[in-house]
Scaffold this active site. Structure first.
Site, short mmCIF file in Angstrom:
data_model
loop_
_atom_site.label_atom_id
_atom_site.label_comp_id
_atom_site.label_asym_id
_atom_site.label_seq_id
_atom_site.Cartn_x
_atom_site.Cartn_y
_atom_site.Cartn_z
N ASP A 61 -5.66 2.71 -1.39
CA ASP A 61 -6.37 3.50 -0.40
C ASP A 61 -6.64 4.88 -1.00
O ASP A 61 -5.71 5.67 -1.21
CB ASP A 61 -5.53 3.61 0.88
CG ASP A 61 -6.28 4.29 2.02
OD1 ASP A 61 -6.93 5.33 1.76
OD2 ASP A 61 -6.21 3.81 3.16
N GLN A 90 -9.66 0.93 -0.31
CA GLN A 90 -10.10 1.52 0.96
C GLN A 90 -10.53 2.96 0.73
O GLN A 90 -10.06 3.62 -0.20
CB GLN A 90 -8.98 1.47 2.01
CG GLN A 90 -8.66 0.05 2.46
CD GLN A 90 -7.49 -0.01 3.42
OE1 GLN A 90 -6.59 0.84 3.39
NE2 GLN A 90 -7.46 -1.04 4.27
N GLU A 112 0.82 -1.20 0.00
CA GLU A 112 0.00 0.00 0.00
C GLU A 112 0.85 1.26 0.00
O GLU A 112 1.66 1.46 0.92
CB GLU A 112 -0.90 0.03 1.24
CG GLU A 112 -1.74 1.29 1.36
CD GLU A 112 -2.50 1.37 2.67
OE1 GLU A 112 -3.45 2.17 2.75
OE2 GLU A 112 -2.14 0.63 3.62
N GLU A 163 -11.77 2.47 5.98
CA GLU A 163 -10.64 2.73 6.86
C GLU A 163 -10.60 4.24 7.13
O GLU A 163 -9.83 4.98 6.52
CB GLU A 163 -9.32 2.26 6.26
CG GLU A 163 -8.20 2.31 7.30
CD GLU A 163 -6.84 1.95 6.76
OE1 GLU A 163 -6.20 1.05 7.32
OE2 GLU A 163 -6.41 2.57 5.77
#
Length: 258
Positions: free
Chosen positions: A177, A203, A142, A239
């Protein structure tokens, strides 16, 4: 009408006042389709597996141990000279992942600007990939924004894509993300669309305040539609850091699913 992707509750941020087993139960009660965790290791894997099975919730991902978090470490896999520690953390994560039937292990790179960091990260990811093939568990990496983790080795999508190309293993995937991507690059929809074939998990959180994903610089209804239209078959992880209590902020779920 195309259904929106299923939603996963990230228990590294949501229901922090609860023990992990109760947080899983709360996720089910709130209507989430799955859960994901950061470091679940203090809770016995068998207990977690039983609660997940009871409520029919898959566990999407968990993180490798981050090193000495109290000293500011946030992962080990890109740190030259820490290969033994990094691989011990990878082994620990996969052992737990197998016991709870997790889909992915997120391998944390760590904070470094060493010139050998990329080579070290690739080597450790190849090790993680081999463990993943052995156990049937995927691997995630990530890009994390400097605003969230100053000094983290992996911060850009293009950097992550280069690492994935060097590893060249189908079970090593990108954790996209949207919060971090927007903070670093902007252009979340175009980057998401461009790299969807590399993405294992997505996310979301509001930008720039990282709270509930119902406001801010990214239109998540459009993002979920893009994912649905492009045939994304994974989950979307919530998240975010609740502005108040987790329960008080859950109205965004119905808005995004509408």
């Amino acid at each position: 009408m195309t259904a929106t992707p299923p939603l996963s509750a990230n228990l590294g941020y949501l229901w922090l006042e609860l023990e992990l087993l109760d947080a899983i139960r709360a996720s089910h009660a709130a209507g989430f389709d799955a859960v994901e965790v950061h470091w679940p290791y203090i809770t016995h894997a068998v207990e977690v597996a039983l609660v997940l099975e009871e409520y029919g919730l898959p566990l999407i991902s968990l993180n490798t141990v981050g090193g000495d978090l109290s000293a500011g470490e946030f992962g080990l896999a890109a740190l030259p000279g820490r290969e033994d520690d990094a691989r011990a953390a990878i082994d620990k994560a996969f052992a737990y992942a197998v016991d709870v039937s997790a889909q992915f292990v997120h391998v944390l790179a760590g904070k470094t600007d060493d010139r050998l960091a990329a080579e070290t990260f690739v080597s450790n990811l190849l090790y993680a990939s081999a463990r993943g093939h052995e156990f049937g568990v995927g691997v995630l990496i990530e890009p994390i924004s400097p605003q969230a983790q100053p000094g983290y080795f992996l911060s850009r999508v293009d950097q992550a894509v280069e690492i994935l190309e060097r590893v060249n293993e189908p079970n090593v995937r990108l954790l996209f993300d949207c919060f971090h991507v927007q903070m670093v690059h902007g252009e979340v929809p175009s980057l998401l669309d461009r790299h969807l074939d590399l993405i294992g998990h997505v996310q979301i959180a509001a930008v720039p305040d990282r709270t509930e994903p119902d406001h801010g610089d990214v239109d998540y209804r459009a993002i979920l539609k893009l994912l649905s239209d492009q045939g994304y078959d994974g989950h979307v992880g919530a998240e975010y850091q609740p502005a108040g209590t987790t329960e008080d902020g859950l109205g965004w779920i119905a808005q995004l699913r509408a």
